[in-house]
Design a protein around this motif. Structure first.
Motif, PDB file in Angstrom:
ATOM      1  N   PRO A 154       0.820  -1.208   0.000  1.00 50.20           N
ATOM      2  CA  PRO A 154       0.000   0.000   0.000  1.00 50.20           C
ATOM      3  C   PRO A 154       0.858   1.264   0.000  1.00 50.20           C
ATOM      4  CG  PRO A 154       0.027  -0.998   2.179  1.00 50.20           C
ATOM      5  CD  PRO A 154       0.726  -1.948   1.261  1.00 50.20           C
ATOM      6  N   GLN A 155       0.505   2.193  -0.872  1.00 53.76           N
ATOM      7  CA  GLN A 155       1.232   3.444  -0.989  1.00 53.76           C
ATOM      8  C   GLN A 155       0.348   4.581  -0.476  1.00 53.76           C
ATOM      9  OE1 GLN A 155       4.489   3.544  -2.173  1.00 53.76           O
ATOM     10  NE2 GLN A 155       4.291   1.312  -2.129  1.00 53.76           N
ATOM     11  N   PRO A 156       0.677   5.161   0.680  1.00 53.30           N
ATOM     12  CA  PRO A 156      -0.140   6.279   1.194  1.00 53.30           C
ATOM     13  C   PRO A 156      -0.177   7.424   0.190  1.00 53.30           C
ATOM     14  CG  PRO A 156       1.350   5.462   2.886  1.00 53.30           C
ATOM     15  CD  PRO A 156       1.766   4.812   1.598  1.00 53.30           C
ATOM     16  N   MET A 157      -1.384   7.758  -0.280  1.00 52.17           N
ATOM     17  CA  MET A 157      -1.543   8.813  -1.278  1.00 52.17           C
ATOM     18  C   MET A 157      -2.208  10.059  -0.708  1.00 52.17           C
ATOM     19  SD  MET A 157      -0.187   7.365  -3.895  1.00 52.17           S
ATOM     20  CE  MET A 157      -0.663   8.356  -5.307  1.00 52.17           C
ATOM     21  N   LEU A 158      -2.976   9.887   0.369  1.00 52.35           N
ATOM     22  CA  LEU A 158      -3.696  11.030   0.924  1.00 52.35           C
ATOM     23  C   LEU A 158      -3.981  10.803   2.394  1.00 52.35           C
ATOM     24  CD1 LEU A 158      -5.361  13.701   0.634  1.00 52.35           C
ATOM     25  CD2 LEU A 158      -7.324  12.243   0.097  1.00 52.35           C
ATOM     26  N   THR A 159      -3.643  11.782   3.220  1.00 52.90           N
ATOM     27  CA  THR A 159      -4.029  11.810   4.623  1.00 52.90           C
ATOM     28  C   THR A 159      -4.764  13.120   4.862  1.00 52.90           C
ATOM     29  OG1 THR A 159      -2.142  10.460   5.331  1.00 52.90           O
ATOM     30  CG2 THR A 159      -3.242  11.784   7.015  1.00 52.90           C
ATOM     31  N   ILE A 160      -6.003  13.005   5.379  1.00 51.97           N
ATOM     32  CA  ILE A 160      -6.854  14.178   5.516  1.00 51.97           C
ATOM     33  C   ILE A 160      -7.700  14.042   6.772  1.00 51.97           C
ATOM     34  CG2 ILE A 160      -8.740  13.187   4.157  1.00 51.97           C
ATOM     35  CD1 ILE A 160      -9.138  15.985   2.904  1.00 51.97           C
ATOM     36  N   GLU A 161      -8.190  15.143   7.292  1.00 57.57           N
ATOM     37  CA  GLU A 161      -9.025  15.121   8.487  1.00 57.57           C
ATOM     38  C   GLU A 161     -10.298  14.317   8.227  1.00 57.57           C
ATOM     39  OE1 GLU A 161     -11.495  18.198  11.394  1.00 57.57           O
ATOM     40  OE2 GLU A 161      -9.990  18.988  10.001  1.00 57.57           O
ATOM     41  N   ARG A 162     -10.503  13.283   9.013  1.00 54.00           N
ATOM     42  CA  ARG A 162     -11.619  12.357   8.782  1.00 54.00           C
ATOM     43  C   ARG A 162     -12.974  13.046   8.920  1.00 54.00           C
ATOM     44  NH1 ARG A 162     -14.999   9.301  11.888  1.00 54.00           N
ATOM     45  NH2 ARG A 162     -14.031  10.158  13.772  1.00 54.00           N
TER      46      ARG A 162
END
Length: 304
Positions: A186-194
């Motif tokens: 898995p390649q983390p592409m996006l981290t955002i406020e849930r």
């Protein structure tokens, strides 16, 4: 044997001091009182499932967190009758240890389990039993499975304090090899406020009617654009959210908006991370995780 729900509903509408007579003949049970008669289908006592006593291995489970794990994954249980073996929660032994899983073929929810009960690997607990256990809101003192030598167990028993025991038949079948579906790279592409993303998705869903709707997520590394089109009329919705550049990479993917909303609702952390397999978000399963939350969800993409 008579239907419990029908009999209890009738009893709830009769005066407490009324005398009832219950008789049975030719597979029909008759409830008679004060000149009234109510009939319902009946079955022979011999048809009641035989939860035979066996030399089950009793596993202490009051601190195992088994029911808590079921509660986290049960939203992914399938209701499709043709693939009946998905109509429950499975206890599996994987590369990283014991897990509790549920899937409907479009999404997969996975929770780790510290210890696998004896005889439980491969067992599929039916959805009705899962929902009762989760609603009961108590961890059992002990659990027993009688399938230690088989691929799947036939029966399970849950012992609670106060002398309450729940016995259940388990689903007869082999659960799919879910470990082949979990992204290996898995390649983390996006981290955002849930919470922020969830509110936007719920607003878009309320505006655009229809079912089976796919929302398109497009990230350019600086912002996330969400686009949703209704297939039944001319309504559409587009929203744009800023993202932190060190937590986002360019990617594009489509997801069922209802599934995505339920996924974000079940996760508990402040932020949520999308990590497709090998970074190919359009066609590959996407691993969705949240900060400090052991629940892992694999979501299949949709063509948009």
């Amino acid at each position: 044997m008579v239907d419990y729900f029908g009999l209890s509903a009738l009893a709830g509408c009769i005066d407490r001091d009324e005398d009832l007579t219950l008789t049975e003949a030719e597979h029909l049970a008759t409830v008679a009182f004060n000149g009234s008669e109510y009939r319902m289908a009946s079955c022979a006592v011999g048809d009641f499932p035989d939860f035979r006593e066996t030399e089950w291995v009793r596993t202490a489970s009051d601190n195992l967190g088994l029911i808590a794990a079921m509660r986290r994954v049960r939203f992914s249980i399938s209701t499709e009758e043709t693939r009946y073996y998905l109509n429950g929660v499975a206890l599996l032994s994987g590369p990283d240890g014991a897990v509790v899983v549920a899937t409907n073929g479009h999404r997969l929810a996975i929770m780790p389990l510290d210890v696998m009960p004896e005889g439980a690997p491969g067992s599929i607990i039916p959805s009705d039993t899962v929902h009762w256990l989760c609603t009961n809101k108590r961890e059992p003192e002990a659990v027993m499975f009688d399938g230690a030598e088989a691929k799947t167990a036939a029966n399970a028993r849950f012992e609670f304090s106060g002398g309450v025991t729940l016995s259940t038949k388990l689903i007869d079948g082999t659960y799919p090899d879910i470990f082949r579906v979990i992204p290996r790279d898995p390649q983390p592409m996006l981290t955002i406020e849930r919470g922020r993303l969830l509110r936007v998705l719920m607003r878009m869903r309320e505006f655009v009617s229809g079912v089976g709707r796919a929302v398109k997520l497009t990230c350019d590394g600086e912002s996330l654009t969400l686009h949703l089109v209704c297939a039944f009329d001319e309504r559409s919705a587009t929203e744009k959210l800023p993202v932190e550049q060190d937590k986002a990479k360019p990617f594009e993917a489509g997801f069922n908006i209802d599934y995505l909303i339920s996924v974000l609702s079940e996760l508990h952390g402040e932020d949520v991370t999308f990590a497709p397999d090998r970074g190919d978000a359009k066609i590959s399963p996407c691993l969705i995780t949240s900060t400090d939350d052991p629940l892992r969800i694999v979501q299949m993409p949709m063509r948009v």
